[in-house]
Scaffold this motif. Structure first.
Motif, PDB file in Angstrom:
ATOM      1  N   ILE A  21     -10.600   0.204   0.230  1.00  0.00           N
ATOM      2  CA  ILE A  21     -10.187   1.503  -0.338  1.00  0.00           C
ATOM      3  C   ILE A  21      -8.987   1.326  -1.254  1.00  0.00           C
ATOM      4  O   ILE A  21      -8.897   1.963  -2.311  1.00  0.00           O
ATOM      5  CB  ILE A  21      -9.886   2.504   0.794  1.00  0.00           C
ATOM      6  CG1 ILE A  21     -11.134   2.741   1.645  1.00  0.00           C
ATOM      7  CG2 ILE A  21      -9.421   3.834   0.212  1.00  0.00           C
ATOM      8  CD1 ILE A  21     -10.892   3.636   2.845  1.00  0.00           C
ATOM      9  N   PHE A  22      -8.056   0.452  -0.877  1.00  0.00           N
ATOM     10  CA  PHE A  22      -6.900   0.197  -1.742  1.00  0.00           C
ATOM     11  C   PHE A  22      -7.334  -0.398  -3.080  1.00  0.00           C
ATOM     12  O   PHE A  22      -6.808  -0.022  -4.142  1.00  0.00           O
ATOM     13  CB  PHE A  22      -5.915  -0.740  -1.049  1.00  0.00           C
ATOM     14  CG  PHE A  22      -4.884  -0.045  -0.214  1.00  0.00           C
ATOM     15  CD1 PHE A  22      -4.139   1.003  -0.732  1.00  0.00           C
ATOM     16  CD2 PHE A  22      -4.654  -0.436   1.092  1.00  0.00           C
ATOM     17  CE1 PHE A  22      -3.185   1.645   0.041  1.00  0.00           C
ATOM     18  CE2 PHE A  22      -3.708   0.199   1.875  1.00  0.00           C
ATOM     19  CZ  PHE A  22      -2.965   1.243   1.343  1.00  0.00           C
ATOM     20  N   ILE A  23      -8.264  -1.328  -3.048  1.00  0.00           N
ATOM     21  CA  ILE A  23      -8.740  -1.940  -4.298  1.00  0.00           C
ATOM     22  C   ILE A  23      -9.448  -0.907  -5.169  1.00  0.00           C
ATOM     23  O   ILE A  23      -9.242  -0.848  -6.394  1.00  0.00           O
ATOM     24  CB  ILE A  23      -9.662  -3.130  -3.976  1.00  0.00           C
ATOM     25  CG1 ILE A  23      -8.860  -4.255  -3.298  1.00  0.00           C
ATOM     26  CG2 ILE A  23     -10.327  -3.648  -5.243  1.00  0.00           C
ATOM     27  CD1 ILE A  23      -9.704  -5.404  -2.817  1.00  0.00           C
TER      28      ILE A  23
ATOM     29  N   VAL B 114      -9.310   3.025  -9.751  1.00  0.00           N
ATOM     30  CA  VAL B 114      -9.331   4.436 -10.164  1.00  0.00           C
ATOM     31  C   VAL B 114      -8.047   4.799 -10.911  1.00  0.00           C
ATOM     32  O   VAL B 114      -8.083   5.577 -11.865  1.00  0.00           O
ATOM     33  CB  VAL B 114      -9.533   5.338  -8.928  1.00  0.00           C
ATOM     34  CG1 VAL B 114      -9.379   6.810  -9.294  1.00  0.00           C
ATOM     35  CG2 VAL B 114     -10.908   5.109  -8.320  1.00  0.00           C
ATOM     36  N   VAL B 115      -6.908   4.252 -10.507  1.00  0.00           N
ATOM     37  CA  VAL B 115      -5.650   4.494 -11.224  1.00  0.00           C
ATOM     38  C   VAL B 115      -5.667   3.809 -12.585  1.00  0.00           C
ATOM     39  O   VAL B 115      -5.175   4.356 -13.586  1.00  0.00           O
ATOM     40  CB  VAL B 115      -4.447   4.002 -10.384  1.00  0.00           C
ATOM     41  CG1 VAL B 115      -3.159   4.066 -11.198  1.00  0.00           C
ATOM     42  CG2 VAL B 115      -4.308   4.828  -9.118  1.00  0.00           C
ATOM     43  N   LEU B 116      -6.235   2.628 -12.646  1.00  0.00           N
ATOM     44  CA  LEU B 116      -6.229   1.849 -13.885  1.00  0.00           C
ATOM     45  C   LEU B 116      -7.059   2.509 -14.984  1.00  0.00           C
ATOM     46  O   LEU B 116      -6.713   2.409 -16.172  1.00  0.00           O
ATOM     47  CB  LEU B 116      -6.766   0.444 -13.594  1.00  0.00           C
ATOM     48  CG  LEU B 116      -6.597  -0.617 -14.676  1.00  0.00           C
ATOM     49  CD1 LEU B 116      -5.118  -0.871 -14.950  1.00  0.00           C
ATOM     50  CD2 LEU B 116      -7.278  -1.913 -14.249  1.00  0.00           C
TER      51      LEU B 116
ATOM     52  N   GLY C 204       0.814  -1.214   0.000  1.00  0.00           N
ATOM     53  CA  GLY C 204       0.000   0.000   0.000  1.00  0.00           C
ATOM     54  C   GLY C 204       0.844   1.259   0.000  1.00  0.00           C
ATOM     55  O   GLY C 204       0.526   2.239  -0.692  1.00  0.00           O
ATOM     56  N   GLY C 205       1.949   1.256   0.772  1.00  0.00           N
ATOM     57  CA  GLY C 205       2.832   2.416   0.772  1.00  0.00           C
ATOM     58  C   GLY C 205       3.504   2.635  -0.571  1.00  0.00           C
ATOM     59  O   GLY C 205       3.615   3.775  -1.057  1.00  0.00           O
ATOM     60  N   ILE C 206       3.950   1.546  -1.205  1.00  0.00           N
ATOM     61  CA  ILE C 206       4.552   1.665  -2.539  1.00  0.00           C
ATOM     62  C   ILE C 206       3.524   2.184  -3.543  1.00  0.00           C
ATOM     63  O   ILE C 206       3.821   3.052  -4.379  1.00  0.00           O
ATOM     64  CB  ILE C 206       5.115   0.311  -2.987  1.00  0.00           C
ATOM     65  CG1 ILE C 206       6.286  -0.102  -2.088  1.00  0.00           C
ATOM     66  CG2 ILE C 206       5.570   0.361  -4.446  1.00  0.00           C
ATOM     67  CD1 ILE C 206       6.796  -1.505  -2.356  1.00  0.00           C
ATOM     68  N   GLY C 207       2.301   1.663  -3.461  1.00  0.00           N
ATOM     69  CA  GLY C 207       1.252   2.124  -4.362  1.00  0.00           C
ATOM     70  C   GLY C 207       0.902   3.589  -4.153  1.00  0.00           C
ATOM     71  O   GLY C 207       0.641   4.323  -5.116  1.00  0.00           O
TER      72      GLY C 207
ATOM     73  N   SER D 279      -5.476   6.798  -1.844  1.00  0.00           N
ATOM     74  CA  SER D 279      -4.355   5.956  -1.430  1.00  0.00           C
ATOM     75  C   SER D 279      -3.796   6.414  -0.086  1.00  0.00           C
ATOM     76  O   SER D 279      -3.451   5.581   0.769  1.00  0.00           O
ATOM     77  CB  SER D 279      -3.263   5.972  -2.494  1.00  0.00           C
ATOM     78  OG  SER D 279      -2.755   7.286  -2.668  1.00  0.00           O
ATOM     79  N   PHE D 280      -3.720   7.724   0.130  1.00  0.00           N
ATOM     80  CA  PHE D 280      -3.258   8.233   1.429  1.00  0.00           C
ATOM     81  C   PHE D 280      -4.249   7.881   2.527  1.00  0.00           C
ATOM     82  O   PHE D 280      -3.856   7.464   3.634  1.00  0.00           O
ATOM     83  CB  PHE D 280      -3.063   9.748   1.353  1.00  0.00           C
ATOM     84  CG  PHE D 280      -2.637  10.370   2.650  1.00  0.00           C
ATOM     85  CD1 PHE D 280      -1.324  10.248   3.097  1.00  0.00           C
ATOM     86  CD2 PHE D 280      -3.549  11.057   3.429  1.00  0.00           C
ATOM     87  CE1 PHE D 280      -0.936  10.820   4.305  1.00  0.00           C
ATOM     88  CE2 PHE D 280      -3.160  11.630   4.635  1.00  0.00           C
ATOM     89  CZ  PHE D 280      -1.852  11.511   5.072  1.00  0.00           C
TER      90      PHE D 280
END
Length: 225
Positions: free
Chosen positions: A125-127, A132-134, A14-17, A91-92
């Motif tokens: 939320i991460f998923i 949303v990024v994709l 998650g931090g890397i993302g 992400s944050f």
């Protein structure tokens, strides 16, 4: 032990993302110059991002210019701005929620069930952030490929996929993987808690057996009267 390892792995992903999503949002290498046919001036390289365009000359420092108007951009870049900004915020938010749900965090107390639900929320939320990024990355990539193979588009206006597109795809998968790990943590916690409450301890069964043996029932007392 396995649950703690999954939590740490999910937090690292998650931090890397989160960092990668912010980097992709800022990077200007979404669209880069395509050196094809008559456009073979390799000492000039044009980069186009969400916020600025940069021209890099050979042996000369790179020059960047922020876009003068949002309406002058193509629809895919306009939508990508909003989606990538939303992804950075999500992400944050997911990362901070995951930190609160970690086993080593004492701010939320020692309630393991509450922490598992917090981690599930962070995973969801991460998923969502990965999806949303994709969307904008794939949208811009599709428009680049469509214009590249379109014979009507001028050769000088054709672009290729930049580094930000590939990094964006990678970060989307990393975010989804991190969210999946947190969801697995929740499932493991639920299974362990249900198993713990469904099987009574050996001492409890022996104690209940002796209590029943020592205290006769009301029916047996009535027989002696």
């Amino acid at each position: 032990m396995a649950t703690s390892a999954l939590q740490i792995a999910g937090l690292v992903l998650g931090g890397i993302g989160m960092v990668g999503t912010l980097a992709v949002t800022i990077m200007p290498q979404w669209r880069v110059s395509a050196f094809i046919e008559s456009n073979i001036v390799v000492f000039e390289n044009l980069w186009e991002g969400l916020w600025m365009s940069c021209m890099r000359h050979a042996n000369i420092r790179m020059q960047c210019k922020i876009y003068d108007s949002l309406l002058a951009l193509s629809p895919d870049l306009q939508a990508s701005r909003g989606l990538m900004c939303a992804a950075s915020v999500l992400s944050f938010l997911a990362f901070m929620t995951a930190v609160l749900g970690m086993k080593c965090t004492r701010i939320t107390g020692d309630d393991e069930k509450a922490k598992s639900y917090i981690l599930l929320t962070a995973g969801i939320i991460f998923i969502i952030t990965g999806i949303v990024v994709l969307i904008p990355v794939s949208w811009v990539a599709n428009s680049i490929i469509r214009d590249f193979y379109n014979p009507i588009v001028n050769v000088a206006q054709k672009r290729e996929l930049g580094e930000a597109i590939y990094i964006g795809w990678t970060m989307a998968l990393v975010l989804i993987a991190g969210g999946a790990l947190f969801s697995c943590v929740f499932c493991c916690s639920e299974k362990s808690s249900s198993y713990r409450y469904s099987i009574p301890s050996h001492r409890t069964t022996q104690k209940s057996y002796h209590m029943e043996k020592k205290s006769p029932s009301v029916y047996s007392k009535s027989q002696y009267v």
